[in-house]
Every structure is written in C-alpha cells, then in structure tokens.
Scaffold this active site. Sequence first.
Site, PDB file in Angstrom:
ATOM      1  N   GLY A  40     -42.427  19.662  19.326  1.00  0.00           N
ATOM      2  CA  GLY A  40     -41.048  19.514  18.889  1.00  0.00           C
ATOM      3  C   GLY A  40     -40.317  18.509  19.751  1.00  0.00           C
ATOM      4  O   GLY A  40     -40.924  17.593  20.309  1.00  0.00           O
ATOM      5  N   CYS A  41     -39.019  18.674  19.887  1.00  0.00           N
ATOM      6  CA  CYS A  41     -38.215  17.755  20.687  1.00  0.00           C
ATOM      7  C   CYS A  41     -38.750  17.660  22.108  1.00  0.00           C
ATOM      8  O   CYS A  41     -38.956  18.675  22.773  1.00  0.00           O
ATOM      9  CB  CYS A  41     -36.768  18.240  20.711  1.00  0.00           C
ATOM     10  SG  CYS A  41     -35.696  17.269  21.790  1.00  0.00           S
ATOM     11  N   PHE A  42     -38.987  16.438  22.578  1.00  0.00           N
ATOM     12  CA  PHE A  42     -39.589  16.304  23.907  1.00  0.00           C
ATOM     13  C   PHE A  42     -38.652  16.728  25.027  1.00  0.00           C
ATOM     14  O   PHE A  42     -39.103  17.016  26.133  1.00  0.00           O
ATOM     15  CB  PHE A  42     -40.167  14.912  24.160  1.00  0.00           C
ATOM     16  CG  PHE A  42     -39.308  13.724  23.823  1.00  0.00           C
ATOM     17  CD1 PHE A  42     -37.923  13.775  23.766  1.00  0.00           C
ATOM     18  CD2 PHE A  42     -39.930  12.499  23.550  1.00  0.00           C
ATOM     19  CE1 PHE A  42     -37.159  12.651  23.460  1.00  0.00           C
ATOM     20  CE2 PHE A  42     -39.174  11.365  23.244  1.00  0.00           C
ATOM     21  CZ  PHE A  42     -37.784  11.447  23.202  1.00  0.00           C
ATOM     22  N   CYS A  44     -37.198  19.555  25.130  1.00  0.00           N
ATOM     23  CA  CYS A  44     -37.572  20.957  25.350  1.00  0.00           C
ATOM     24  C   CYS A  44     -38.877  21.069  26.126  1.00  0.00           C
ATOM     25  O   CYS A  44     -38.970  21.806  27.116  1.00  0.00           O
ATOM     26  CB  CYS A  44     -37.721  21.677  24.008  1.00  0.00           C
ATOM     27  SG  CYS A  44     -36.225  21.803  23.016  1.00  0.00           S
TER      28      CYS A  44
END
Length: 206
Positions: A40-42, A44
């Site tokens: 997912g979003c890097f 995170c």
Amino acid sequence: MGWHPLGEHGAPHNSSMTQQTNSQGTQPGAAQEQAIFAGGCFWCTEAVMQDLRGVQKVESGYIGGTVPNPDYRSVCGGQTGHAEAVRVTFDPNQISYRDLLGLFFATHDPTSLNRQGADVGTQYRSALFPLTQEQEQTAREMIEQLGTEDVFGRPIVTSIEPASTFYVAEDYHQNYYKNNPGQGYCMAVISPKVAKLRQYYGDKLR
C-alpha cells in the site's frame, strides 16, 4: 514472535508459523542485507519498518513498472505499472527476513487486491520483490502457510514479482511520517498502525 495482525480484518486465528525462527534470506556472515516490500502507501510501510531493531535504513520508492525513472504523479496516475514500495537495509544477525515478512503481513491487508483502505490502484498492490532465492523461498513458504492456516479468513493476494529496478522516491516522501506526524493521513492511517506495532512488537523495536 507472536502473530498479532494489524490489518483491517482484526485478529486472525493463532498461527504456529510465527513461533518459528528462520534465517532464510540471510547471507552467511553478512552484516547487511536488503529486502523490498510493497504494502500500500509507502508512507505506512516505511513507518512500521523504521524503528525495528536491526533495520539500518528504509527508502520509499517505486518498483515493478515498465516506464523508466517514474515520478510520484505518474505512478499515482496508474501510468507506469509501478508499486509504491520500501527498500529495507537490515542486519540479518539482529532481525531476519522472516521477521520482516511477519511485520509486513501484520501491518497491511494482504487479501485486498490493488487496494489498501481508501488507497485504490495497482500502485497500492500487495507485493514482494525477493532479492535472493532464499528470500523468494521464504516468502512463498510464508504465504502458503498463512493460506493453509486461513490466518486472514480470505485468500492472500500478495504477489511475488521479479526484483526490477528500484527507483528511490522524491525527497519529500522519505521519513514522511516522522517529518509529518500531524498530517491528516498520518494521524488517521499511520499512527494507529504504529501504536499497535509498539503494543504487539515492542520487543522488536529499538
């Protein structure tokens, strides 16, 4: 390391695999190794990996696409095929690739195809990019066992992809959570993951 999932589906069944220790993916005598994770979003993934004991460096970037030298706008637009990912440099004598895999699966939803929460698109896919045969073997074994034990209650969709060129993302993406703890996305999405990480995996933190 006990299995405490931090994804969106709450606690899965107990998994015996997390009681095992394994040095697969390490190079004998090596003090430094790298591994690449897309969950997912890097922002995170970077945040949950940064403070682990034995982790020396975490870089946010792009991998797995077809266009050279991608930038954030083109990746987010779905124009390049890249995934947002992190490259983790770590000391395998302090933390193993298997341990990092465990944290990876515990801190995102590996059953959601091309989506993590409100982040939708192939750039947010759950994927692993092994850098050695040992890493690939360990990753496949863990995915198989998690699936066999039905840990998440749904099929795991995490892909294992060739480790193509890793492009380091723009400077403002690096250390994003540490530099922007009060930003809305950080407070709503990343902070709860980091808090649970500290609660369940405190023994793995610096």
